[in-house]
Design a protein around this motif. Sequence first.
Motif, PDB file in Angstrom:
ATOM      1  N   ARG A 132       0.823  -1.209   0.000  1.00  0.00           N
ATOM      2  CA  ARG A 132       0.000   0.000   0.000  1.00  0.00           C
ATOM      3  C   ARG A 132       0.855   1.255   0.000  1.00  0.00           C
ATOM      4  O   ARG A 132       0.430   2.309  -0.454  1.00  0.00           O
ATOM      5  N   GLY A 133       2.072   1.146   0.539  1.00  0.00           N
ATOM      6  CA  GLY A 133       2.931   2.319   0.597  1.00  0.00           C
ATOM      7  C   GLY A 133       4.246   2.020   1.272  1.00  0.00           C
ATOM      8  O   GLY A 133       4.541   0.879   1.618  1.00  0.00           O
ATOM      9  N   PHE A 134       5.019   3.062   1.453  1.00  0.00           N
ATOM     10  CA  PHE A 134       6.317   2.973   2.108  1.00  0.00           C
ATOM     11  C   PHE A 134       6.397   4.029   3.196  1.00  0.00           C
ATOM     12  O   PHE A 134       5.832   5.116   3.066  1.00  0.00           O
ATOM     13  N   VAL A 135       7.112   3.706   4.250  1.00  0.00           N
ATOM     14  CA  VAL A 135       7.496   4.676   5.268  1.00  0.00           C
ATOM     15  C   VAL A 135       9.013   4.635   5.306  1.00  0.00           C
ATOM     16  O   VAL A 135       9.608   3.559   5.397  1.00  0.00           O
ATOM     17  N   PHE A 136       9.621   5.808   5.197  1.00  0.00           N
ATOM     18  CA  PHE A 136      11.084   5.845   5.158  1.00  0.00           C
ATOM     19  C   PHE A 136      11.599   7.086   5.865  1.00  0.00           C
ATOM     20  O   PHE A 136      10.878   8.073   6.042  1.00  0.00           O
ATOM     21  N   GLY A 137      12.844   6.999   6.273  1.00  0.00           N
ATOM     22  CA  GLY A 137      13.469   8.100   6.987  1.00  0.00           C
ATOM     23  C   GLY A 137      13.986   9.173   6.059  1.00  0.00           C
ATOM     24  O   GLY A 137      14.534   8.873   5.000  1.00  0.00           O
ATOM     25  N   VAL A 138      13.777  10.420   6.460  1.00  0.00           N
ATOM     26  CA  VAL A 138      14.373  11.573   5.778  1.00  0.00           C
ATOM     27  C   VAL A 138      14.998  12.457   6.854  1.00  0.00           C
ATOM     28  O   VAL A 138      14.549  12.470   7.992  1.00  0.00           O
ATOM     29  N   GLU A 139      16.026  13.170   6.472  1.00  0.00           N
ATOM     30  CA  GLU A 139      16.730  14.042   7.416  1.00  0.00           C
ATOM     31  C   GLU A 139      17.107  15.344   6.756  1.00  0.00           C
ATOM     32  O   GLU A 139      17.247  15.420   5.529  1.00  0.00           O
ATOM     33  N   THR A 140      17.273  16.348   7.593  1.00  0.00           N
ATOM     34  CA  THR A 140      17.802  17.622   7.144  1.00  0.00           C
ATOM     35  C   THR A 140      18.725  18.166   8.223  1.00  0.00           C
ATOM     36  O   THR A 140      18.502  17.933   9.407  1.00  0.00           O
ATOM     37  N   ASN A 141      19.745  18.866   7.802  1.00  0.00           N
ATOM     38  CA  ASN A 141      20.644  19.560   8.727  1.00  0.00           C
ATOM     39  C   ASN A 141      20.327  21.050   8.773  1.00  0.00           C
ATOM     40  O   ASN A 141      21.101  21.834   9.304  1.00  0.00           O
ATOM     41  N   GLN A 142      19.193  21.446   8.196  1.00  0.00           N
ATOM     42  CA  GLN A 142      18.850  22.851   8.069  1.00  0.00           C
ATOM     43  C   GLN A 142      17.992  23.383   9.208  1.00  0.00           C
ATOM     44  O   GLN A 142      17.508  24.513   9.146  1.00  0.00           O
ATOM     45  N   GLY A 143      17.761  22.578  10.256  1.00  0.00           N
ATOM     46  CA  GLY A 143      17.003  23.058  11.402  1.00  0.00           C
ATOM     47  C   GLY A 143      17.737  24.183  12.106  1.00  0.00           C
ATOM     48  O   GLY A 143      18.941  24.380  11.908  1.00  0.00           O
ATOM     49  N   TYR A 144      17.036  24.912  12.944  1.00  0.00           N
ATOM     50  CA  TYR A 144      17.648  26.023  13.670  1.00  0.00           C
ATOM     51  C   TYR A 144      18.812  25.531  14.517  1.00  0.00           C
ATOM     52  O   TYR A 144      19.828  26.199  14.623  1.00  0.00           O
ATOM     53  N   ASN A 145      18.652  24.365  15.125  1.00  0.00           N
ATOM     54  CA  ASN A 145      19.717  23.789  15.955  1.00  0.00           C
ATOM     55  C   ASN A 145      20.308  22.531  15.334  1.00  0.00           C
ATOM     56  O   ASN A 145      20.812  21.673  16.045  1.00  0.00           O
ATOM     57  N   GLY A 146      20.223  22.385  14.028  1.00  0.00           N
ATOM     58  CA  GLY A 146      20.880  21.260  13.378  1.00  0.00           C
ATOM     59  C   GLY A 146      19.938  20.221  12.810  1.00  0.00           C
ATOM     60  O   GLY A 146      18.889  20.543  12.264  1.00  0.00           O
TER      61      GLY A 146
END
Length: 187
Positions: free
Chosen positions: A69-83
């Motif tokens: 039915r679908g996928f769940v996967f991890g995504v990340e960013t380093n653009q947060g205010y604190n990383g």
Amino acid sequence: MNTLVFRLTGLAAVCGLLLGLANLATSAQIKANRQAFAERQLLEVTGHKGKIRKIDDERYLLLDAGQPRGFVFGVETNQGYNGRISLWLGVEINASNPSKASILGVRVRSHQETPGLGDRIELAVSDWILAFNGHQSANGTHWDVRKFGGDFDQFTGATITPRAVVHAVRDGLVRYEQQKDEWRNEL
């Protein structure tokens, strides 16, 4: 002087031993709690519909009546205010039109954002993260916060954190679009 050094060394050794024992006593429970939290998040992302099968540490397959039915996967960013901000992104496979991936949900796995301000990306603090539900990769969504002409709200006094999350979700959808055939062939 030597006596003081020996006493301090002995005290440091005892403290180190106690910390090591405390770590041994709690590490299994901490690991179990982290796993239970991750499983709850995965279920929230999918709307508690269907079963989840682990593909690897960063990808899960959502099954409904035994069918993908679908996928769940991890995504990340380093653009947060604190990383770094780590997210789960749930994408539904559109059987009638596979070129349109619909977002089932997004949940924050971890972050270091400012409590009371940037932490509104968490569902426990605010329902802001639910704004992604139902958006499609190919439906003309402007993937930015309103301040920059996008379709998503930012927080009063905090634009960096929500903008980072919006961009991470957008980038996650792009990644899914690029890899969806490969992911489906792995099944």
